[in-house]
Scaffold this motif. Sequence first.
Motif, PDB file in Angstrom:
ATOM      1  N   LEU A 125       0.838  -1.207   0.000  1.00 57.54           N
ATOM      2  CA  LEU A 125       0.000   0.000   0.000  1.00 57.54           C
ATOM      3  C   LEU A 125       0.869   1.250   0.000  1.00 57.54           C
ATOM      4  O   LEU A 125       0.568   2.231  -0.689  1.00 57.54           O
ATOM      5  CB  LEU A 125      -0.933  -0.008   1.209  1.00 57.54           C
ATOM      6  CG  LEU A 125      -2.095  -1.004   1.142  1.00 57.54           C
ATOM      7  CD1 LEU A 125      -2.752  -1.147   2.508  1.00 57.54           C
ATOM      8  CD2 LEU A 125      -3.131  -0.561   0.103  1.00 57.54           C
ATOM      9  N   ASP A 126       1.963   1.202   0.747  1.00 58.23           N
ATOM     10  CA  ASP A 126       2.901   2.338   0.754  1.00 58.23           C
ATOM     11  C   ASP A 126       3.524   2.550  -0.615  1.00 58.23           C
ATOM     12  O   ASP A 126       3.937   3.669  -0.953  1.00 58.23           O
ATOM     13  CB  ASP A 126       4.002   2.106   1.788  1.00 58.23           C
ATOM     14  CG  ASP A 126       3.519   2.305   3.213  1.00 58.23           C
ATOM     15  OD1 ASP A 126       2.421   2.888   3.397  1.00 58.23           O
ATOM     16  OD2 ASP A 126       4.226   1.875   4.149  1.00 58.23           O
ATOM     17  N   ARG A 146      -2.852  -1.515  -5.280  1.00 55.34           N
ATOM     18  CA  ARG A 146      -4.169  -1.986  -4.849  1.00 55.34           C
ATOM     19  C   ARG A 146      -3.932  -3.383  -4.271  1.00 55.34           C
ATOM     20  O   ARG A 146      -3.343  -4.233  -4.932  1.00 55.34           O
ATOM     21  CB  ARG A 146      -5.120  -2.062  -6.029  1.00 55.34           C
ATOM     22  CG  ARG A 146      -6.452  -2.746  -5.748  1.00 55.34           C
ATOM     23  CD  ARG A 146      -7.187  -3.027  -7.052  1.00 55.34           C
ATOM     24  NE  ARG A 146      -8.415  -3.803  -6.831  1.00 55.34           N
ATOM     25  CZ  ARG A 146      -8.839  -4.748  -7.663  1.00 55.34           C
ATOM     26  NH1 ARG A 146      -8.133  -5.059  -8.752  1.00 55.34           N
ATOM     27  NH2 ARG A 146      -9.964  -5.390  -7.412  1.00 55.34           N
ATOM     28  N   LEU A 194      -5.059  -1.232   8.673  1.00 58.78           N
ATOM     29  CA  LEU A 194      -5.261  -1.535   7.254  1.00 58.78           C
ATOM     30  C   LEU A 194      -6.595  -2.190   6.933  1.00 58.78           C
ATOM     31  O   LEU A 194      -6.880  -2.462   5.772  1.00 58.78           O
ATOM     32  CB  LEU A 194      -4.143  -2.470   6.755  1.00 58.78           C
ATOM     33  CG  LEU A 194      -2.704  -2.042   6.980  1.00 58.78           C
ATOM     34  CD1 LEU A 194      -1.769  -3.121   6.450  1.00 58.78           C
ATOM     35  CD2 LEU A 194      -2.430  -0.716   6.297  1.00 58.78           C
ATOM     36  N   GLU A 195      -7.416  -2.479   7.959  1.00 63.43           N
ATOM     37  CA  GLU A 195      -8.596  -3.309   7.715  1.00 63.43           C
ATOM     38  C   GLU A 195      -9.547  -2.706   6.681  1.00 63.43           C
ATOM     39  O   GLU A 195     -10.285  -3.428   6.012  1.00 63.43           O
ATOM     40  CB  GLU A 195      -9.344  -3.610   9.021  1.00 63.43           C
ATOM     41  CG  GLU A 195     -10.007  -2.415   9.684  1.00 63.43           C
ATOM     42  CD  GLU A 195      -9.082  -1.691  10.650  1.00 63.43           C
ATOM     43  OE1 GLU A 195      -9.597  -1.161  11.648  1.00 63.43           O
ATOM     44  OE2 GLU A 195      -7.865  -1.650  10.402  1.00 63.43           O
ATOM     45  N   ARG A 196      -9.525  -1.381   6.516  1.00 59.88           N
ATOM     46  CA  ARG A 196     -10.401  -0.746   5.532  1.00 59.88           C
ATOM     47  C   ARG A 196      -9.669  -0.382   4.246  1.00 59.88           C
ATOM     48  O   ARG A 196     -10.278   0.205   3.342  1.00 59.88           O
ATOM     49  CB  ARG A 196     -11.039   0.496   6.139  1.00 59.88           C
ATOM     50  CG  ARG A 196     -11.958   0.194   7.325  1.00 59.88           C
ATOM     51  CD  ARG A 196     -12.645   1.453   7.824  1.00 59.88           C
ATOM     52  NE  ARG A 196     -13.521   1.152   8.961  1.00 59.88           N
ATOM     53  CZ  ARG A 196     -14.236   2.059   9.606  1.00 59.88           C
ATOM     54  NH1 ARG A 196     -14.182   3.340   9.218  1.00 59.88           N
ATOM     55  NH2 ARG A 196     -15.001   1.694  10.622  1.00 59.88           N
ATOM     56  N   ARG A 197      -8.418  -0.739   4.172  1.00 54.95           N
ATOM     57  CA  ARG A 197      -7.640  -0.370   2.991  1.00 54.95           C
ATOM     58  C   ARG A 197      -7.378  -1.540   2.053  1.00 54.95           C
ATOM     59  O   ARG A 197      -6.794  -1.345   0.983  1.00 54.95           O
ATOM     60  CB  ARG A 197      -6.300   0.253   3.428  1.00 54.95           C
ATOM     61  CG  ARG A 197      -6.450   1.523   4.251  1.00 54.95           C
ATOM     62  CD  ARG A 197      -5.099   2.123   4.547  1.00 54.95           C
ATOM     63  NE  ARG A 197      -4.386   2.500   3.344  1.00 54.95           N
ATOM     64  CZ  ARG A 197      -3.080   2.805   3.293  1.00 54.95           C
ATOM     65  NH1 ARG A 197      -2.361   2.740   4.402  1.00 54.95           N
ATOM     66  NH2 ARG A 197      -2.497   3.135   2.162  1.00 54.95           N
ATOM     67  N   VAL A 198      -7.793  -2.723   2.460  1.00 56.15           N
ATOM     68  CA  VAL A 198      -7.628  -3.898   1.594  1.00 56.15           C
ATOM     69  C   VAL A 198      -8.980  -4.566   1.396  1.00 56.15           C
ATOM     70  O   VAL A 198      -9.843  -4.523   2.269  1.00 56.15           O
ATOM     71  CB  VAL A 198      -6.616  -4.907   2.181  1.00 56.15           C
ATOM     72  CG1 VAL A 198      -5.259  -4.266   2.379  1.00 56.15           C
ATOM     73  CG2 VAL A 198      -7.109  -5.493   3.490  1.00 56.15           C
TER      74      VAL A 198
END
Length: 334
Positions: A29-30, A34, A55-59
């Motif tokens: 992500l950094d 995606r 990160l739970e909402r970013r993957v």
Amino acid sequence: MARIHRPQPTALICGISGQDGAYLAAHLLDQGYRVVGTSRNPATCDRRGLAALGLERRVAIKALDPSDLEATGALLEAIRPDELYNLSGQSSIALSFEQPAVTFQSIAGVTVNLLEAVRVTRLPTRLFFAGSTAMYGDNGGEPVDESTAIRPSDPYAQAKAAAFAQVIQYRRLHGVWACTGILSNHESPLRAERFVTQKITAAACRIAAGVTEPLALGDLSVERDWGWAPEYVVAMHAMLQTERPEDLVLATGVSVALEAFVAEAFACVGLDWRRHVVCDERLLRRDEVRRLRADPGRAAERLGWRAETTIGEVARKMVEARLFRDQATVRRAA
């Protein structure tokens, strides 16, 4: 196979709920990726590691039974990942003796399915498989490298060796872009307590807080190469950025006895470990490899990658994270 460069590359991580999956997701992500993970049941997927890193909402988590080849191929077609990381599978050597068939299927069986799905779909996906230096077995204390003979001595290592062989076969016979990172032990605060380093860390913190029950361990003289997991996922990603696929040993190059980790962890909370640790013969593992050393020289040469965190720093970081977590639990209960 020519690589298609997209404005935002996509990575698919099998095993995203584990230690390495969470740290790899953070790293990717950094880097602007995606990130998509898989779970047999996304509704019940253990997201604590992802949550700990925010990160739970970013993957995105997609449903997948990796033993189902048709479903695996369909998911690849739908997501069209640039990179596929296979970090999944039963990861406890001790448990592998009790569940050898489950261990083999979850590691070797799943790896073959992923390789076959990439082959059948003809996607330009690059695949990384998380192997293990445990595949080399007892090398007489000599450092293992990419040319060392494979002599697995437990069901976990045997499964890793079989999957490693399949990666080589699909690369040679079918042209699949695939490689194996041959990983030494690597730890972090995201380790489950069934792993010995987290078991030691948790016990040191509990005893420092007043619990009197001693910590029972097996053989403290066994030597391993322990590294810091967040550094290792950087190497995993780097391995998929090279022109040609190559299998590489990822390690610190320094092996120490388990006793050293115990001493460091207890020292972090101001305790002399010798007053709080007992040897339990029931925890001695049959066919234990006494000394496992690894030579990461080729990874340094090919990737410019070196593990930098020492065993003392690993222990300190794990203890500090555990203390912070325990204190947060107390505050929530107050």
